[in-house]
Design a protein around this motif. Structure first.
Motif, PDB file in Angstrom:
ATOM      1  N   GLY A  33      15.587  -5.418   7.901  1.00 53.92           N
ATOM      2  CA  GLY A  33      15.793  -5.818   9.286  1.00 53.92           C
ATOM      3  C   GLY A  33      17.251  -6.097   9.606  1.00 53.92           C
ATOM      4  N   VAL A  34      17.964  -6.683   8.659  1.00 59.96           N
ATOM      5  CA  VAL A  34      19.391  -6.952   8.864  1.00 59.96           C
ATOM      6  C   VAL A  34      20.160  -5.653   9.039  1.00 59.96           C
ATOM      7  CG1 VAL A  34      21.479  -7.803   7.727  1.00 59.96           C
ATOM      8  CG2 VAL A  34      19.384  -9.174   7.680  1.00 59.96           C
ATOM      9  N   ILE A  35      19.867  -4.667   8.189  1.00 60.75           N
ATOM     10  CA  ILE A  35      20.553  -3.376   8.277  1.00 60.75           C
ATOM     11  C   ILE A  35      20.238  -2.688   9.609  1.00 60.75           C
ATOM     12  CG2 ILE A  35      20.651  -1.059   7.270  1.00 60.75           C
ATOM     13  CD1 ILE A  35      20.291  -2.352   4.525  1.00 60.75           C
TER      14      ILE A  35
ATOM     15  N   ARG B 261      19.721  -3.980  12.427  1.00 60.37           N
ATOM     16  CA  ARG B 261      20.472  -4.556  13.556  1.00 60.37           C
ATOM     17  C   ARG B 261      21.974  -4.562  13.311  1.00 60.37           C
ATOM     18  NH1 ARG B 261      20.279 -10.834  13.069  1.00 60.37           N
ATOM     19  NH2 ARG B 261      19.014 -11.204  11.219  1.00 60.37           N
ATOM     20  N   GLY B 262      22.422  -3.734  12.357  1.00 61.89           N
ATOM     21  CA  GLY B 262      23.844  -3.512  12.152  1.00 61.89           C
ATOM     22  C   GLY B 262      24.532  -4.489  11.233  1.00 61.89           C
ATOM     23  N   GLY B 263      23.793  -5.315  10.541  1.00 59.62           N
ATOM     24  CA  GLY B 263      24.390  -6.267   9.614  1.00 59.62           C
ATOM     25  C   GLY B 263      24.231  -5.822   8.175  1.00 59.62           C
ATOM     26  N   LEU B 264      24.687  -6.663   7.243  1.00 59.91           N
ATOM     27  CA  LEU B 264      24.551  -6.338   5.826  1.00 59.91           C
ATOM     28  C   LEU B 264      24.630  -7.609   4.982  1.00 59.91           C
ATOM     29  CD1 LEU B 264      24.334  -4.124   3.630  1.00 59.91           C
ATOM     30  CD2 LEU B 264      26.841  -4.200   3.485  1.00 59.91           C
ATOM     31  N   VAL B 265      23.583  -7.845   4.227  1.00 59.84           N
ATOM     32  CA  VAL B 265      23.636  -8.864   3.178  1.00 59.84           C
ATOM     33  C   VAL B 265      24.319  -8.206   1.983  1.00 59.84           C
ATOM     34  CG1 VAL B 265      22.294 -10.269   1.579  1.00 59.84           C
ATOM     35  CG2 VAL B 265      21.573 -10.064   3.969  1.00 59.84           C
ATOM     36  N   LYS B 266      25.437  -8.762   1.558  1.00 59.54           N
ATOM     37  CA  LYS B 266      26.229  -8.101   0.512  1.00 59.54           C
ATOM     38  C   LYS B 266      25.593  -8.203  -0.864  1.00 59.54           C
ATOM     39  CE  LYS B 266      30.635  -8.819   2.923  1.00 59.54           C
ATOM     40  NZ  LYS B 266      30.073  -9.518   4.105  1.00 59.54           N
ATOM     41  N   ALA B 267      24.927  -9.328  -1.151  1.00 62.21           N
ATOM     42  CA  ALA B 267      24.342  -9.517  -2.476  1.00 62.21           C
ATOM     43  C   ALA B 267      23.320 -10.641  -2.407  1.00 62.21           C
ATOM     44  CB  ALA B 267      25.417  -9.849  -3.506  1.00 62.21           C
ATOM     45  N   GLY B 268      22.503 -10.775  -3.442  1.00 60.80           N
ATOM     46  CA  GLY B 268      21.521 -11.847  -3.441  1.00 60.80           C
ATOM     47  C   GLY B 268      20.768 -11.949  -4.750  1.00 60.80           C
ATOM     48  N   VAL B 269      19.854 -12.904  -4.787  1.00 54.89           N
ATOM     49  CA  VAL B 269      19.049 -13.177  -5.982  1.00 54.89           C
ATOM     50  C   VAL B 269      17.637 -13.533  -5.538  1.00 54.89           C
ATOM     51  CG1 VAL B 269      18.710 -14.670  -8.005  1.00 54.89           C
ATOM     52  CG2 VAL B 269      21.036 -14.053  -7.278  1.00 54.89           C
ATOM     53  N   VAL B 270      16.648 -13.005  -6.236  1.00 55.18           N
ATOM     54  CA  VAL B 270      15.258 -13.425  -6.077  1.00 55.18           C
ATOM     55  C   VAL B 270      14.850 -14.094  -7.384  1.00 55.18           C
ATOM     56  CG1 VAL B 270      12.874 -12.734  -5.634  1.00 55.18           C
ATOM     57  CG2 VAL B 270      14.763 -11.517  -4.513  1.00 55.18           C
ATOM     58  N   GLU B 271      14.374 -15.341  -7.280  1.00 59.58           N
ATOM     59  CA  GLU B 271      13.970 -16.113  -8.472  1.00 59.58           C
ATOM     60  C   GLU B 271      12.471 -16.298  -8.481  1.00 59.58           C
ATOM     61  OE1 GLU B 271      12.667 -20.020 -10.241  1.00 59.58           O
ATOM     62  OE2 GLU B 271      12.707 -19.406  -8.137  1.00 59.58           O
ATOM     63  N   ASN B 272      11.865 -16.211  -9.681  1.00 60.48           N
ATOM     64  CA  ASN B 272      10.429 -16.450  -9.801  1.00 60.48           C
ATOM     65  C   ASN B 272      10.094 -16.662 -11.275  1.00 60.48           C
ATOM     66  OD1 ASN B 272       7.556 -16.474  -9.107  1.00 60.48           O
ATOM     67  ND2 ASN B 272       8.147 -15.299  -7.294  1.00 60.48           N
ATOM     68  N   VAL B 273       8.824 -16.930 -11.562  1.00 61.17           N
ATOM     69  CA  VAL B 273       8.382 -17.064 -12.949  1.00 61.17           C
ATOM     70  C   VAL B 273       8.359 -15.692 -13.598  1.00 61.17           C
ATOM     71  CG1 VAL B 273       7.060 -19.171 -12.552  1.00 61.17           C
ATOM     72  CG2 VAL B 273       5.973 -16.939 -12.193  1.00 61.17           C
ATOM     73  N   VAL B 274       8.420 -15.669 -14.928  1.00 59.39           N
ATOM     74  CA  VAL B 274       8.480 -14.384 -15.625  1.00 59.39           C
ATOM     75  C   VAL B 274       7.197 -13.577 -15.431  1.00 59.39           C
ATOM     76  CG1 VAL B 274      10.094 -15.271 -17.338  1.00 59.39           C
ATOM     77  CG2 VAL B 274       7.645 -15.382 -17.796  1.00 59.39           C
ATOM     78  N   ASP B 275       6.077 -14.262 -15.130  1.00 56.21           N
ATOM     79  CA  ASP B 275       4.797 -13.566 -14.990  1.00 56.21           C
ATOM     80  C   ASP B 275       4.774 -12.587 -13.824  1.00 56.21           C
ATOM     81  OD1 ASP B 275       2.956 -15.470 -16.887  1.00 56.21           O
ATOM     82  OD2 ASP B 275       4.400 -16.636 -15.736  1.00 56.21           O
ATOM     83  N   VAL B 276       5.652 -12.778 -12.844  1.00 56.00           N
ATOM     84  CA  VAL B 276       5.636 -11.896 -11.685  1.00 56.00           C
ATOM     85  C   VAL B 276       5.982 -10.454 -12.079  1.00 56.00           C
ATOM     86  CG1 VAL B 276       8.055 -12.163 -10.997  1.00 56.00           C
ATOM     87  CG2 VAL B 276       6.315 -11.791  -9.256  1.00 56.00           C
TER      88      VAL B 276
END
Length: 565
Positions: free
Chosen positions: A128-130, A132-147
């Motif tokens: 959705g960001v892209i 509308r002309g934007g850009l998230v440069k980087a990120g992290v998704v955290e969760n338990v190893v079971d995912v």
């Protein structure tokens, strides 16, 4: 917290909780937390108390007007994890194409579907960001190893990569995350992290710089930056020791298995808080808890010798020694010998962890439901009623923190006063246990006296054994007395208490001055649900370098940390 300005990289933290991930991100120079979202009012109150300049949203992220929110440079997301994990005593089924069973029921449940839907929100927001002309440069998704066992995992990651991002799947135990400036985590907490950064940046993070822990290689006789090594070729996610180990990078020792440096659970314990003698409790401990304490005493109740100097901590290859009341960062110059007892931590709740751990190692992973107790030598004792759990030593890291406090702390009657050149025994009235998010269930145990532990036994003549508290008998020109160490204290003389929220916070790597609001139970829950700040700091630091192209110092000096506070 660091002071920031308008030129900083901005961070949005979804499912922020009390703010563990935000605290780690905010500790990176040139990075500022701008927006945070969470469904629980108490967590938002805590986050707001520490990040008053950030915009806060409370509610279901699926109903939030995210299409109108300002775009940040970095996006951290920690979708709900309990429904992915087996830690709640119920095996999870990660297959989304379940068929009706004999009773006509079709899984998964509504709460499981919610967990999966929250994972889907991440690529949906990036897309959705892209658009509308934007850009998230980087990120992290955290969760338990079971995912990682989710049958939609490859498709889910593929959607992020299709948006122009490169990814790195990271299996990291919090006790091994060597932070730049925040506290280390004296807790064993295995988690999954998917880091991503946009290809338009033209460079990738320098992961070896931030993720390889320091370890002592006995064969090479030197410190090395250890390399993660999977036991099964092709595997990319799992738990430390079960699915992977660390090895020396040198071929001279044939890449020997090494143990990274870790902080013991003892570092998180507030040793100034007294426990209560078990025999004096108005409400007796459960029979199973008493049995675990007794088993722990029989297994771990043995004297050890600590080398220590006044208020110092000495770390040498293969040796971890520390005074109970000493800082854990300074180097000793002179040392004295003192008699002490090896402490350990015991699971006091939960469904998936049974063994006690020593306080010389990090705590097991904190979750929102389980907790540990500290016992002496010390022992960490499970206090919930389920079978199959054992007390363990506190010389190891704490186990994983959950949302409940279900571990008790037990320990022997005295610790040595490691002051200067002398050593004086004193009662042990302080200890730490693991913390969870839904209650305080830890206990601390200590015996009143050490007479049972040491005897002087004559082996000539007819004299009888005597405790070491009494004067020795007449000494002759021949060796006459033997020192016998053995026996167990009466369990009634052991002291016991539950862990306090501030001890849990330290085990989770939270800063001492960090504010977490609410009742004791609510604070425990917030800590147990949090991301450890030390992990967030190293991951955001690596992404910050990739985004800006500017190198960060691997470790902040004490002067810079003080200036940023």
């Amino acid at each position: 917290m660091y002071r920031h300005d308008d030129t900083d990289l901005t961070v949005m933290d979804w499912f922020c909780g009390a703010g563990g991930s935000s605290q780690g991100a905010d500790a990176v120079p040139g990075v500022r937390v701008q927006r945070a979202a969470n469904h629980w009012e108490r967590a938002i109150e805590s986050h707001s108390a520490n990040f008053p300049q950030a915009d806060h949203y409370r509610g279901d992220i699926r109903e939030a007007p995210v299409e109108k929110w300002p775009v940040t440079d970095i996006f951290w997301a920690s979708p709900e994890c309990p429904q992915w994990s087996n830690a709640r005593g119920k095996r999870r089924d990660f297959d989304t194409s379940l068929q009706p069973d004999l009773f006509g029921e079709t899984g998964p449940s509504e709460e499981v579907e919610r967990s999966r839907a929250l994972m889907e929100e991440v690529p949906m927001y990036l897309r959705g960001v892209i658009q509308r002309g934007g850009l998230v440069k980087a990120g992290v998704v955290e969760n338990v190893v079971d995912v990682r066992a989710w049958d939609q995992w490859d498709r889910w990651v593929g959607e992020i990569r299709a948006l122009g991002y490169d990814t790195r799947l990271i299996a990291l135990n919090s006790m091994h995350a060597d932070p730049r400036s925040v506290h280390r985590a004296p807790q064993s907490r295995d988690r999954l992290y998917l880091a991503y950064w946009h290809r338009s940046l033209g460079r990738a993070p320098e992961w070896d710089k931030w993720l390889r822990p320091r370890a002592w290689c006995e064969s090479c006789d030197t410190y090395v930056q250890a390399v993660q090594s999977w036991k099964t070729p092709g595997r990319d996610m799992g738990r430390y020791r079960q699915q992977y180990v660390y090895r020396c990078p040198s071929t001279a020792c044939r890449n020997s298995v090494v143990e990274p440096e870790v902080l013991p659970a003892a570092a998180a314990i507030d040793w100034s808080i007294p426990g209560q003698r078990i025999g004096d409790r108005a409400k007796p401990l459960a029979d199973k808890t008493l049995a675990r304490i007794q088993a722990g005493l029989e297994k771990f109740s043995r004297p050890i010798t600590l080398e220590a100097a006044c208020n110092t901590f000495e770390r040498r290859p293969g040796v971890r020694t520390w005074p109970v009341d000493a800082p854990l960062t300074t180097q000793t110059t002179t040392a004295t010998k003192a008699l002490a007892y090896e402490p350990f931590m015991v699971p006091a709740g939960g469904t998936w962890r049974n063994d006690a751990t020593p306080i010389s190692a990090p705590m097991p992973c904190r979750t929102t439901r389980e907790n540990d107790g500290l016992a002496v030598p010390p022992l960490l004792v499970p206090v919930e009623g389920r079978d199959g759990k054992e007390a363990g030593t506190a010389n190891a890291p704490l186990r994983t923190q959950t949302a409940r406090n279900e571990t008790g702390l037990a320990w022997l009657p005295f610790v040595a006063e490691l002051r200067g050149g002398g050593s004086v025994a004193r009662p042990v009235s302080d200890a730490l246990a693991t913390v969870t998010a839904s209650g305080n269930h830890h206990g601390l145990v200590t015996p009143e006296s050490v007479d049972w532990q040491h005897l002087l036994v004559p082996y000539y003549g007819n004299g009888g054994a005597r405790p070491v508290r009494e004067p020795v008998g007449a000494l002759t020109t021949r060796d006459r007395y033997a020192l016998v160490s053995g026996g167990l204290p009466a369990i009634e003389d052991v002291r016991f208490r539950m862990l306090e929220p501030h001890e849990i916070g330290r085990a989770m790597s939270f800063a001492d001055q960090y504010v977490v609001l609410g009742s004791k139970r609510e604070r425990v829950r917030q800590y147990g649900n949090a991301v450890t700040p030390n992990v967030a700091e190293v991951l955001i630091a690596a992404l910050r370098e990739a985004i800006t192209g500017e190198e960060l110092e691997r470790y902040a000096t004490s002067e810079k940390i003080a200036a940023a506070a």
